[in-house]
Design a protein around this motif. Structure first.
Motif, PDB file in Angstrom:
ATOM      1  N   MET A  97       1.192  -1.056   0.158  1.00  0.00           N
ATOM      2  CA  MET A  97       0.245   0.176   0.030  1.00  0.00           C
ATOM      3  C   MET A  97       0.977   1.356  -0.131  1.00  0.00           C
ATOM      4  N   SER A  98       0.258   2.838  -1.395  1.00  0.00           N
ATOM      5  CA  SER A  98       0.765   3.596  -0.740  1.00  0.00           C
ATOM      6  C   SER A  98       0.918   4.313   0.070  1.00  0.00           C
ATOM      7  N   THR A  99       2.022   5.355   0.710  1.00  0.00           N
ATOM      8  CA  THR A  99       1.937   6.250   1.449  1.00  0.00           C
ATOM      9  C   THR A  99       0.910   7.812   1.488  1.00  0.00           C
ATOM     10  N   TYR A 100       1.404   7.615  -0.079  1.00  0.00           N
ATOM     11  CA  TYR A 100       0.545   8.893  -0.384  1.00  0.00           C
ATOM     12  C   TYR A 100      -0.543   8.539  -1.165  1.00  0.00           C
ATOM     13  N   ASN A 101      -1.814   9.412  -1.735  1.00  0.00           N
ATOM     14  CA  ASN A 101      -2.634   8.650  -2.893  1.00  0.00           C
ATOM     15  C   ASN A 101      -3.104  10.265  -3.281  1.00  0.00           C
ATOM     16  N   LEU A 102      -3.139   9.875  -4.621  1.00  0.00           N
ATOM     17  CA  LEU A 102      -2.727  11.566  -5.833  1.00  0.00           C
ATOM     18  C   LEU A 102      -4.095  11.742  -6.229  1.00  0.00           C
ATOM     19  N   ASP A 103      -5.144  11.413  -5.522  1.00  0.00           N
ATOM     20  CA  ASP A 103      -6.391  11.502  -5.964  1.00  0.00           C
ATOM     21  C   ASP A 103      -6.371  13.015  -6.729  1.00  0.00           C
ATOM     22  N   SER A 104      -5.969  14.101  -5.822  1.00  0.00           N
ATOM     23  CA  SER A 104      -6.568  15.450  -5.748  1.00  0.00           C
ATOM     24  C   SER A 104      -5.585  16.147  -6.128  1.00  0.00           C
ATOM     25  N   VAL A 105      -4.708  15.737  -6.581  1.00  0.00           N
ATOM     26  CA  VAL A 105      -3.235  15.473  -7.865  1.00  0.00           C
ATOM     27  C   VAL A 105      -3.836  15.405  -8.825  1.00  0.00           C
ATOM     28  N   ARG A 106      -4.359  14.423  -9.299  1.00  0.00           N
ATOM     29  CA  ARG A 106      -4.509  14.390 -10.380  1.00  0.00           C
ATOM     30  C   ARG A 106      -6.620  14.846 -11.350  1.00  0.00           C
ATOM     31  N   GLU A 107      -7.041  14.744  -9.807  1.00  0.00           N
ATOM     32  CA  GLU A 107      -8.106  16.405 -10.001  1.00  0.00           C
ATOM     33  C   GLU A 107      -7.515  17.519 -10.329  1.00  0.00           C
ATOM     34  N   MET A 108      -6.905  18.168 -10.394  1.00  0.00           N
ATOM     35  CA  MET A 108      -6.415  19.184  -9.863  1.00  0.00           C
ATOM     36  C   MET A 108      -5.682  19.251 -11.480  1.00  0.00           C
ATOM     37  N   ALA A 109      -4.559  17.866 -12.006  1.00  0.00           N
ATOM     38  CA  ALA A 109      -4.123  17.621 -13.554  1.00  0.00           C
ATOM     39  C   ALA A 109      -4.602  18.038 -14.505  1.00  0.00           C
ATOM     40  N   GLY A 110      -5.929  17.530 -14.833  1.00  0.00           N
ATOM     41  CA  GLY A 110      -7.198  16.980 -15.906  1.00  0.00           C
ATOM     42  C   GLY A 110      -6.789  16.655 -16.318  1.00  0.00           C
ATOM     43  N   LEU A 122       0.861  16.281 -13.961  1.00  0.00           N
ATOM     44  CA  LEU A 122       1.267  15.620 -12.985  1.00  0.00           C
ATOM     45  C   LEU A 122       2.461  15.971 -12.535  1.00  0.00           C
ATOM     46  N   LYS A 123       3.391  15.029 -13.311  1.00  0.00           N
ATOM     47  CA  LYS A 123       4.855  14.916 -12.658  1.00  0.00           C
ATOM     48  C   LYS A 123       5.778  16.512 -12.350  1.00  0.00           C
ATOM     49  N   VAL A 124       4.835  17.573 -13.347  1.00  0.00           N
ATOM     50  CA  VAL A 124       5.512  18.522 -12.744  1.00  0.00           C
ATOM     51  C   VAL A 124       5.182  18.883 -10.799  1.00  0.00           C
ATOM     52  N   ILE A 125       3.758  18.613 -11.213  1.00  0.00           N
ATOM     53  CA  ILE A 125       3.187  18.585  -9.812  1.00  0.00           C
ATOM     54  C   ILE A 125       4.069  17.946  -8.312  1.00  0.00           C
ATOM     55  N   VAL A 126       4.381  16.696  -8.999  1.00  0.00           N
ATOM     56  CA  VAL A 126       4.993  15.282  -7.869  1.00  0.00           C
ATOM     57  C   VAL A 126       6.533  15.872  -7.755  1.00  0.00           C
ATOM     58  N   GLN A 127       7.116  16.581  -9.061  1.00  0.00           N
ATOM     59  CA  GLN A 127       8.789  17.206  -9.314  1.00  0.00           C
ATOM     60  C   GLN A 127       8.488  18.336  -7.645  1.00  0.00           C
ATOM     61  N   LEU A 179       0.891  18.034   1.471  1.00  0.00           N
ATOM     62  CA  LEU A 179       0.489  17.114   2.796  1.00  0.00           C
ATOM     63  C   LEU A 179      -0.222  16.327   2.582  1.00  0.00           C
ATOM     64  N   GLN A 180      -1.644  17.611   2.241  1.00  0.00           N
ATOM     65  CA  GLN A 180      -3.012  17.068   2.626  1.00  0.00           C
ATOM     66  C   GLN A 180      -3.456  16.944   0.949  1.00  0.00           C
ATOM     67  N   MET A 181      -2.845  17.290  -0.387  1.00  0.00           N
ATOM     68  CA  MET A 181      -3.099  17.271  -1.852  1.00  0.00           C
ATOM     69  C   MET A 181      -2.294  16.553  -1.831  1.00  0.00           C
ATOM     70  N   PHE A 182      -1.204  15.764  -1.311  1.00  0.00           N
ATOM     71  CA  PHE A 182      -0.599  13.969  -1.692  1.00  0.00           C
ATOM     72  C   PHE A 182      -1.416  13.047  -0.580  1.00  0.00           C
ATOM     73  N   GLY A 183      -2.418  13.500  -0.042  1.00  0.00           N
ATOM     74  CA  GLY A 183      -2.820  12.527   0.934  1.00  0.00           C
ATOM     75  C   GLY A 183      -2.637  11.783   1.843  1.00  0.00           C
ATOM     76  N   LEU A 184      -1.397  12.770   2.237  1.00  0.00           N
ATOM     77  CA  LEU A 184      -0.879  12.168   3.731  1.00  0.00           C
ATOM     78  C   LEU A 184      -1.281  12.690   5.248  1.00  0.00           C
ATOM     79  N   ASP A 185      -1.691  11.959   5.864  1.00  0.00           N
ATOM     80  CA  ASP A 185      -2.783  12.357   6.590  1.00  0.00           C
ATOM     81  C   ASP A 185      -1.990  12.838   8.447  1.00  0.00           C
ATOM     82  N   LEU A 186      -1.321  13.709   7.872  1.00  0.00           N
ATOM     83  CA  LEU A 186      -0.782  14.527   9.299  1.00  0.00           C
ATOM     84  C   LEU A 186      -0.984  15.423   9.470  1.00  0.00           C
TER      85      LEU A 186
END
Length: 112
Positions: free
Chosen positions: A1-14, A20-25, A61-68
């Motif tokens: 299981m992944s530490t992160y979740n890209l749902d919000s990032v993918r939504e933003m990247a459309g 998406l890769k730029v946001i991750v970088q 942190l929230q955008m990448f689904g990190l529950d911190l």
């Protein structure tokens, strides 16, 4: 299981995989460094700087689904003088460990 979740990032990247890769970088360039700076500012008991780093990284942190959020709020409470330093150590440790793990997974998953 992944530490992160890209749902919000993918939504933003459309669906734009390059974006998406730029946001991750950008996350990889900024957030681990900010976490380290925040850790150092706590060690140096620089409450103002600690608060600035904690507040700055919260949306990423929230955008990448990190529950911190609980841990970030704990750091902010310390910075505002509402917690002792020993009370914030577990929070910062969890933030460091989670961001480090997520960054390693993102680098691997995106071959960065």
């Amino acid at each position: 299981m992944s530490t992160y979740n890209l749902d919000s990032v993918r939504e933003m990247a459309g669906g734009d995989e390059e974006f998406l890769k730029v946001i991750v970088q950008t996350f990889l360039e900024e957030v681990p460094a900010d976490v380290e700076q925040m850790r150092q500012s706590i060690a140096q008991e620089n409450a103002k700087l600690t608060y600035q780093f904690a507040h700055k990284m919260k949306p990423n942190l929230q955008m990448f689904g990190l529950d911190l959020l609980k841990e970030i709020k704990s750091v902010e409470a310390w910075a505002n003088g509402n917690k002792s330093k020993k009370d914030v150590v577990p929070a910062i440790d969890k933030i460091v460990n989670t961001v480090t793990a997520a960054a390693e997974e993102l680098r691997r998953d995106f071959e960065l």
